[in-house]
Enzyme design. Structure first.
Site, PDB file in Angstrom:
ATOM      1  N   ASN A  30       0.815  -1.211   0.000  1.00 28.52           N
ATOM      2  CA  ASN A  30       0.000   0.000   0.000  1.00 28.52           C
ATOM      3  C   ASN A  30       0.851   1.265   0.000  1.00 28.52           C
ATOM      4  O   ASN A  30       0.319   2.367  -0.160  1.00 28.52           O
ATOM      5  CB  ASN A  30      -0.933   0.003   1.209  1.00 28.52           C
ATOM      6  CG  ASN A  30      -2.008  -1.063   1.107  1.00 28.52           C
ATOM      7  OD1 ASN A  30      -2.358  -1.496   0.015  1.00 28.52           O
ATOM      8  ND2 ASN A  30      -2.523  -1.492   2.245  1.00 28.52           N
ATOM      9  N   SER A  33       0.772   1.911  -4.105  1.00 29.00           N
ATOM     10  CA  SER A  33      -0.454   2.096  -4.875  1.00 29.00           C
ATOM     11  C   SER A  33      -1.654   2.057  -3.950  1.00 29.00           C
ATOM     12  O   SER A  33      -1.619   1.455  -2.872  1.00 29.00           O
ATOM     13  CB  SER A  33      -0.598   1.029  -5.963  1.00 29.00           C
ATOM     14  OG  SER A  33      -0.657  -0.266  -5.398  1.00 29.00           O
ATOM     15  N   VAL A  35      -5.990   3.978  -3.467  1.00 34.24           N
ATOM     16  CA  VAL A  35      -6.999   4.964  -3.852  1.00 34.24           C
ATOM     17  C   VAL A  35      -7.145   5.956  -2.707  1.00 34.24           C
ATOM     18  O   VAL A  35      -7.387   5.561  -1.560  1.00 34.24           O
ATOM     19  CB  VAL A  35      -8.353   4.300  -4.168  1.00 34.24           C
ATOM     20  CG1 VAL A  35      -9.431   5.355  -4.352  1.00 34.24           C
ATOM     21  CG2 VAL A  35      -8.248   3.425  -5.410  1.00 34.24           C
ATOM     22  N   ASP A  37      -8.749  10.115  -2.027  1.00 34.24           N
ATOM     23  CA  ASP A  37      -9.387  11.349  -2.509  1.00 34.24           C
ATOM     24  C   ASP A  37      -9.886  11.216  -3.955  1.00 34.24           C
ATOM     25  O   ASP A  37      -9.736  12.121  -4.776  1.00 34.24           O
ATOM     26  CB  ASP A  37      -8.418  12.531  -2.415  1.00 34.24           C
ATOM     27  CG  ASP A  37      -8.019  12.842  -0.983  1.00 34.24           C
ATOM     28  OD1 ASP A  37      -8.844  12.602  -0.072  1.00 34.24           O
ATOM     29  OD2 ASP A  37      -6.889  13.311  -0.764  1.00 34.24           O
ATOM     30  N   GLY A  38     -10.475  10.066  -4.261  1.00 33.92           N
ATOM     31  CA  GLY A  38     -11.064   9.863  -5.576  1.00 33.92           C
ATOM     32  C   GLY A  38     -10.079   9.632  -6.697  1.00 33.92           C
ATOM     33  O   GLY A  38     -10.429   9.768  -7.877  1.00 33.92           O
ATOM     34  N   ALA A  44       6.356   5.730  -7.196  1.00 31.54           N
ATOM     35  CA  ALA A  44       7.696   5.146  -7.255  1.00 31.54           C
ATOM     36  C   ALA A  44       8.472   5.576  -6.017  1.00 31.54           C
ATOM     37  O   ALA A  44       8.560   6.766  -5.713  1.00 31.54           O
ATOM     38  CB  ALA A  44       8.421   5.607  -8.508  1.00 31.54           C
ATOM     39  N   GLU A 100      -1.322  -6.508 -27.607  1.00 36.47           N
ATOM     40  CA  GLU A 100      -1.086  -5.382 -26.703  1.00 36.47           C
ATOM     41  C   GLU A 100      -1.388  -4.068 -27.404  1.00 36.47           C
ATOM     42  O   GLU A 100      -0.942  -3.838 -28.525  1.00 36.47           O
ATOM     43  CB  GLU A 100       0.369  -5.404 -26.236  1.00 36.47           C
ATOM     44  CG  GLU A 100       0.775  -4.225 -25.379  1.00 36.47           C
ATOM     45  CD  GLU A 100       2.222  -4.301 -24.932  1.00 36.47           C
ATOM     46  OE1 GLU A 100       2.831  -3.235 -24.723  1.00 36.47           O
ATOM     47  OE2 GLU A 100       2.766  -5.424 -24.806  1.00 36.47           O
ATOM     48  N   GLU A 105       2.490   5.500 -23.098  1.00 36.01           N
ATOM     49  CA  GLU A 105       3.702   5.234 -22.351  1.00 36.01           C
ATOM     50  C   GLU A 105       4.394   6.592 -22.256  1.00 36.01           C
ATOM     51  O   GLU A 105       5.361   6.868 -22.957  1.00 36.01           O
ATOM     52  CB  GLU A 105       4.589   4.212 -23.046  1.00 36.01           C
ATOM     53  CG  GLU A 105       4.012   2.816 -23.067  1.00 36.01           C
ATOM     54  CD  GLU A 105       4.921   1.808 -23.752  1.00 36.01           C
ATOM     55  OE1 GLU A 105       4.999   0.657 -23.284  1.00 36.01           O
ATOM     56  OE2 GLU A 105       5.544   2.166 -24.775  1.00 36.01           O
ATOM     57  N   ARG A 141       4.906  -4.521 -34.627  1.00 34.03           N
ATOM     58  CA  ARG A 141       4.461  -3.369 -33.857  1.00 34.03           C
ATOM     59  C   ARG A 141       4.455  -2.152 -34.763  1.00 34.03           C
ATOM     60  O   ARG A 141       5.110  -2.120 -35.797  1.00 34.03           O
ATOM     61  CB  ARG A 141       5.372  -3.110 -32.656  1.00 34.03           C
ATOM     62  CG  ARG A 141       6.769  -2.653 -33.023  1.00 34.03           C
ATOM     63  CD  ARG A 141       7.655  -2.519 -31.803  1.00 34.03           C
ATOM     64  NE  ARG A 141       7.363  -1.356 -31.007  1.00 34.03           N
ATOM     65  CZ  ARG A 141       8.153  -0.287 -30.950  1.00 34.03           C
ATOM     66  NH1 ARG A 141       9.263  -0.235 -31.667  1.00 34.03           N
ATOM     67  NH2 ARG A 141       7.836   0.725 -30.179  1.00 34.03           N
TER      68      ARG A 141
END
Length: 254
Positions: A30, A33, A35, A37-38, A44, A100, A105, A141
């Site tokens: 945690n 990452s 959630v 405040d919305g 990193a 993909e 990116e 690609r």
């Protein structure tokens, strides 16, 4: 595959820990990452305790659901302002066999000089990949090269960096071969499955149902933008990617 991110919804999303190359270490902690405040956020952080040199600790979020064309998905995102890819993409498979679609990116602060990535603060990095170990070439690609300066002058986000404001990125996956990208409500380039960046055309189609993925990662290579200074990972004003919402539609007959 749609979420306003009022709370973390474990019925829709999960965190994966397969790693890219060094120095990335994907964590389900945690710390990296969640959630708040919305906003769904991916941070990193610096972790020099790993013996294998994986000091860029970060996270990846997947949707549990998968979808297929014809569909449209878009997300409102503000990037971390460090030399790293802030990604929003669709994928199913592995390095040898996959479909993909990379909606973005984006790297707003590349550290390399005299490299392709110097244009990244202006360029929406979108592309498709398909890998099939039974085909030649195994991987095809093609990438878009849309610049934010290509937005109409009336668009209020035209002069806002990827990290300076929330931009809305989208893709209209029309059929098994045609993919149209969008930026802030405007068409932002397209690609055709089977057209390769070597200029050749191959008989390829997308056939897999794909999941939505968000992540934040880096590499020393010039094509990504180079590594950030480690000090950037301790600056909470720049080290976090935020997703305000993601909304996904499928086309249905009336």
């Amino acid at each position: 595959m749609s979420d306003e991110f009022d709370t973390w919804n474990s019925s829709k999303w999960f965190k994966s820990t397969w790693n890219y190359g060094v120095p990335v270490f994907m964590s389900s902690s945690n710390t990296n990452s969640g959630v708040t405040d919305g906003k769904l956020w991916i941070k990193a952080t610096l972790n020099e305790a790993n013996a294998d040199g994986r000091w860029f600790q970060t996270a990846r979020i997947h949707s549990k659901a998968e979808t297929k064309y014809p569909m449209y998905t878009e997300a409102r995102i503000k990037t971390a302002h460090i030399s790293a890819y802030n990604t929003y993409w669709l994928n199913n498979g592995d390095i040898n066999n996959r479909d993909e679609i990379d909606i973005i990116e984006n790297n707003s602060k590349p550290s390399c000089t005299n490299c392709e990535a110097e244009i990244f603060p202006e360029r929406m990095n979108s592309q498709y990949f398909q890998a099939d170990e039974n085909e030649t070439p195994q991987t095809v690609r093609n990438k878009g090269t849309f610049l934010r300066s290509g937005l109409v002058d009336a668009n209020p986000l035209k002069n806002k960096g990827w990290n300076e404001d929330y931009h809305t990125y989208g893709v209209w996956w029309k059929d098994s071969k045609n993919i149209q990208f969008y930026l802030d409500g405007e068409p932002a380039g397209s690609v055709v499955v089977g057209q390769h960046n070597d200029g050749q055309t191959y008989n390829r189609e997308f056939t897999r149902d794909l999941e939505i993925i968000f992540d934040l990662w880096t590499n020393e290579a010039g094509w990504l933008g180079g590594l950030p200074p480690k000090s950037d990972l301790g600056d909470d004003s720049i080290n976090t990617m935020r997703i305000d919402w993601v909304r996904t539609w499928k086309l249905e007959d009336e």
